[in-house]
Design an enzyme around this catalytic site. Structure first.
Site, PDB file in Angstrom:
ATOM      1  N   SER C  95      16.139  75.598  47.897  1.00 42.45           N
ATOM      2  CA  SER C  95      15.994  74.222  48.386  1.00 42.45           C
ATOM      3  C   SER C  95      17.036  73.815  49.411  1.00 42.45           C
ATOM      4  CB  SER C  95      15.989  73.245  47.207  1.00 42.45           C
ATOM      5  OG  SER C  95      17.281  73.037  46.729  1.00 42.45           O
ATOM      6  N   LYS C 138      18.667  64.894  42.221  1.00 40.18           N
ATOM      7  CA  LYS C 138      19.235  65.005  43.564  1.00 40.18           C
ATOM      8  C   LYS C 138      19.420  63.631  44.198  1.00 40.18           C
ATOM      9  CE  LYS C 138      17.489  69.649  44.642  1.00 40.18           C
ATOM     10  NZ  LYS C 138      16.419  70.418  45.315  1.00 40.18           N
TER      11      LYS C 138
END
Ligand SMILES: [Ca+2]
Ligand SMILES: [Ca+2]
Ligand SMILES: [Ca+2]
Ligand SMILES: [Ca+2]
Ligand SMILES: [Ca+2]
Ligand SMILES: [Ca+2]
Ligand SMILES: [Ca+2]
Ligand SMILES: [Ca+2]
Ligand SMILES: [Ca+2]
Ligand SMILES: [Ca+2]
Ligand SMILES: [Ca+2]
Ligand SMILES: [Ca+2]
Lengths: 190, 190, 190, 190, 190, 190
Positions: C95, C138
C-alpha cells in the site's frame, strides 16, 4: 499426463526418459538460443543434480566445438535456455545428461533430432556415458509414447533382461558409451 | 476482490486466469519496458514455477524476434519488468505462461490486447501450449469478469464438458496448441 | 512513536499511511539520488512485498519519463536509494506503492510534495491505483499526525463510511485511480 | 571489555554508544577508504538493521557531496569499508547511524573527530536524527569511558531526567535533529 | 558401482580415492577448459570443503604458472569446469585436492595422467600435501580398481601398516609432501 | 594433528594460534597472489567472523600501501586467496586478524615471515591490535610446536600470569598494540 513421441523431427529438442515415483515417463528437453552473452538459464523445476548435469553437457559441447562443427565463439554470442516442460513437476537426477547435450548440439548445428529416438544416460565432461537407474520403467514409458529406438548406457546392458518381452520387441536398444555415438544415432545428417 | 475485464484494449497487459484455493480469478499480467540492458524483473509475489514460466515466455520471444516483427536487439536495449498486481497475493504455477508471452509481445510490438479475451496455458520454449488445471473454476471467473472469449490448451478439450451450460454459452472457447494461435486471437492487428 | 506531518514541503519525501498491528501510523518515504549507474537500494526493514512495490513504482517512472518530464537517461546516471525511517520497525505490504512513486517523481523533478498530504494505495506497472486495507486506522493516524488531505484508491470508496465522523470532517479524502491524479494532488507545480 | 575514549582525535573513526543486554557500551566505528570502484564492505558481525543504517549514512553523504566539500566522484574512485571492532560481538539496531555518517565524513574530508565526543541517533536519508532507546545505559557507558560530550536526538530530551545526577553532571548533552549539527559538534575544523 | 582404472592415459582427468560410508572408492576428477573469461564451475554434488579444495588447487596452479610452463594469462582466456562424475552421489572432504590440481595441470599442459596411478591428499596454497583419513579403505578400492601406484601424503606413513599384506603387495605406495612430487609421478613427460 | 613451526622462513604464510574446544593449536595462514582483478577468495571452512577478520586485514593493507611499500594499484592487478589448511576443520573468531595481515604483507612485499614467530590478535581497520581469548592454551600449543616468540595484544598482559612457568620460560612474549609492531617483529628485512 504421459508424454508422446514428437510428431516431427525437432531442432533443439530431444526426448529423455525419466524414472519417477509413478513409474517412468518421457521428458522433453528444449533448448532455445538467443543473441546474447553466454548466459545459461535452466528451468522446469530442476533439482541441483539435474542442473549440474546441464552444466556438464554444456561444458562438454563448449570444449568440443571444433569436432562438433560449432562456431567456437558461440558462447560469447548466444544466451542459452534449457527448459524441461511441465514446469510444475519437480525433476532431478543425472540421467538426462546425454539428452541435454543432444538437444544443445541440435540447436547449435541445426541438425534435427530423430523423432522416434529416446535416450537416457549420465554425461561426463569427457563425453562418457555413465549408467542410470530405472531402465525397465523408462523402457515401458518409451514404448507407450511410441518411440522405437532408445539409446542406453553400455553398462546398463545387464538390466535389459528385466524388461518385458513385449516391450523389448517393440524397441531397438542401442548401447552407447560416448556422446559421439549418441549424436550419431540421434541426429539427422542435416 | 474479483478481477474485471479491462475497459479498454491495453498495450503490454493481458488477462490470465488463475485457479486458487478460493476458486478461480482473473489475473492481470503487466509488462513494462524501459531503456536498459536486458535486465528482467519479476514481481507480484510469484512462486518459482511462475517465475520460470516468465523466463520461458521471454526466451520464446527472444528466439522468435524475426517472425514476431520485433527488433532482434531489443534485449540489449531494454529492461523488462513483468508484474502481476495485487502484490500481497501469492501466485504460482505455469498456467500464466501464454498470458505472459502475449503481454510481452504486445508491449514489444505495440499491438493492443483485445480487452474481451482471457487465456490460460503453459508455454514451452518452442511456443507449444500445454494443458492446465482448474478450467472449470477459471471459466467461471472469466464469465464473472465479463470476458467473452477464452483461449485454452487443445489438450484441455476434455474438461469443457465439466463447465456449467450457462457459463459455456456466455463464453467462446478457442483451443490452441501454439503461441502463434494465441497471438492471432488475442492481439489486434495494430 | 507516532509520525507527524512534515513542517515544510519536502523534495524527495512523501507521507504514506501504514496499517500495523498497533493500529495505523504515518510512514515517511525518503528517496535519495546520487551520481551512479542505476543501482536501486531499498532499506528500512522492508518485507518482500514492499520491496516489490518499490520496484513497480520505479518501473512505472522509468517507462513514463517523457510524460513526467524526467531525463530519459536518469537510470543510467543515478543510483537510487529508497528508505523508510524507523529502521528497526518491520514494514510490509503493497500500500505504500503510490507514496514511493510520488517521492521518486518529486526527487527526479525537484517538485516538492505538499506537506499536508498523505496517501495510500497499491501501484501497478501501468500506474493504476489498487485498493488497500485498514483505511479506517490509516485515516485516524493521518488525522492525528496533522495531515489535512489524504489520497485513497477509488475502490476504497465503500470503506469511508467506517471512518468516525470527527475524523472525516478533519480530512479531505480524494479518490484516485491513476498515479497521474496522485501526482496532480500531491506535488507542487514547482 | 568496556570501551575507552580515544587518546587522540581520529580521522575516520567515531565513537558511538550501544545499548546491549549487559547494559551500555561505547562502540568504535571505523571507516577505511582505498582506491577502488565504489564497493561498500560492512563488517563487525552487524545485523541487518545496522547494515541498512550504514547504507543510509552513505547515501546521505553521497547525495550531499557539494555541501560537505567532498569530491562528487568519490564513490567511483574509492572502496569503502565500515567496520565495528570486537568482531565476535553481534551488533544491531539503527542508533549508530549518525556515528557511521560522522566517521565517513571524517574519512572523506580528513577532518578529525573530537576524541571526547560520543553520539547516538538514527539517521534518515535527509540527514534527520531520529530518537533511540537506552539513553540512560548509553550515558553511563559514555561517562565510564571518559567521554565528556554526547550528541543525542532532540526527541530523546524527555529521557534525560532518567539519567543519574552524577552522570549528568559529568557529561554535556547536545541535542541535535540533523546531521549538520552532529558534524558541527563532532568534527574539528581541520 | 565401483570405479575402474582408466583404460588409456587421459588428459584432464585424474583418479582420486574416496573414503565413503560404504568403504572406499576411486573417484574420477575431470577438468574441461573452454574459451572464456576465468569462470570456475564445480559440479558433481560436491560439499563445501571439496569445493574449497578445488579453489585451493586452482590458486596454487595460478600462482605457479611459470614453474609449471602454463601461459600466465590462462585464467583470463579460459573457463574451467571441474566435475566429479556419478553426479547423484554426494562427495566432500579435502583429500581430492592433489587430484584436482593434477587434473588441472594435465588439462593446461596437455600432459597425460598415467592411467595406473591413483592419489589422495589435501593440498595447500603452497602446494604442500597434508595427511588424509581412510587410507586403508582407499587402498583396497585402488587395488580393486586395478591401479598399481598410489601417491599418499608423507604424514600418512604410519597408516601403511594397517593395510592388508595382499593389497600392499599389489600396490606401489609413493610418499609425497609437495605437489611437485605428485606431478612428477603422475604426469607423462608429454 | 598438531601443527609444527615452519622449517624455513616463508613468504606469504604466517603462523597463528587458535583456541579450540580441544585446547590450543597453531594455525597456518597462507596467502596466494595471482594476476587478476582484485577478487578475494577465503577458504578453509572459515566462519563469518574469521572471514570478516580477513576483510579487515585486507582493507588495512589496502589503505596503507604507501607506508607498507606496496604498489598502490595491487588490488586492481591481483586476485588474492587466503586459505587456512586442514580444510575439514571449522575455524572461526577474530584472533587470526593480525596473522592474516602479516601473511598478506609478506606476500605483497616478498619479505619472509620469521619461522620461529607465532602471533594472535584481532585487527581493526586502523591497524590496532585488540585482545583475544585463550592465551594460555594458545601459548601451550606454540611451545609444543617449537615456536620461540609469540606476539600478543598489549591488553592481554594480565593473562600472562596464568601461563605455566615452564612454557613462559621457553617463549618470548612480545606485546603489541598496532600492526606496525607486529610487522616489525614478524617480517625479515628482506
Ligand atoms: Ca509427463
Ligand atoms: Ca539384472
Ligand atoms: Ca483478485
Ligand atoms: Ca472430463
Ligand atoms: Ca512510527
Ligand atoms: Ca566492548
Ligand atoms: Ca521519562
Ligand atoms: Ca563409484
Ligand atoms: Ca597405525
Ligand atoms: Ca621435476
Ligand atoms: Ca591442527
Ligand atoms: Ca589473570
Amino acid at each position: 499426463r504421459y508424454g508422446q513421441a514428437e510428431v516431427e523431427n525437432q531442432i533443439g529438442a530431444a526426448t529423455g526418459l525419466a524414472y519417477t515415483q509413478a513409474g517412468g515417463d518421457t521428458l522433453s528437453i528444449e533448448v532455445s538460443l538467443s543473441k546474447g552473452t553466454g548466459k545459461l538459464t535452466l528451468t522446469g523445476k530442476l533439482g541441483d543434480v539435474m542442473k549440474e548435469s546441464a552444466q556438464a553437457a554444456l561444458s562438454y559441447v563448449r570444449s568440443r566445438t571444433e569436432e562438433l562443427n560449432i562456431d567456437e565463439d558461440f558462447y560469447e554470442k548466444l544466451d542459452i535456455h534449457i527448459h524441461v516442460p511441465e514446469g510444475a513437476t519437480p525433476k532431478d537426477g543425472p540421467s538426462a545428461g546425454i539428452t541435454m547435450a543432444t538437444a544443445l548440439v541440435s540447436a547449435l548445428t541445426n541438425r534435427p533430432v530423430k523423432k522416434e529416438v529416446g535416450m537416457t544416460g549420465e554425461i561426463t565432461l569427457r563425453g562418457r556415458v555413465l549408467p542410470i537407474g530405472g531402465l525397465k520403467e523408462k523402457s515401458l514409458s518409451a514404448h507407450r509414447a511410441g518411440l522405437t529406438t532408445i539409446l542406453i548406457p553400455e553398462e546398463n546392458d545387464k538390466d535389459l533382461e528385466d524388461i518385458p518381452e513385449s516391450v523389448r520387441e517393440g524397441l531397438t536398444f542401442i548401447k552407447v558409451n560416448h556422446l559421439d555415438q549418441v549424436l550419431d544415432h540421434a541426429l539427422l545428417k542435416e
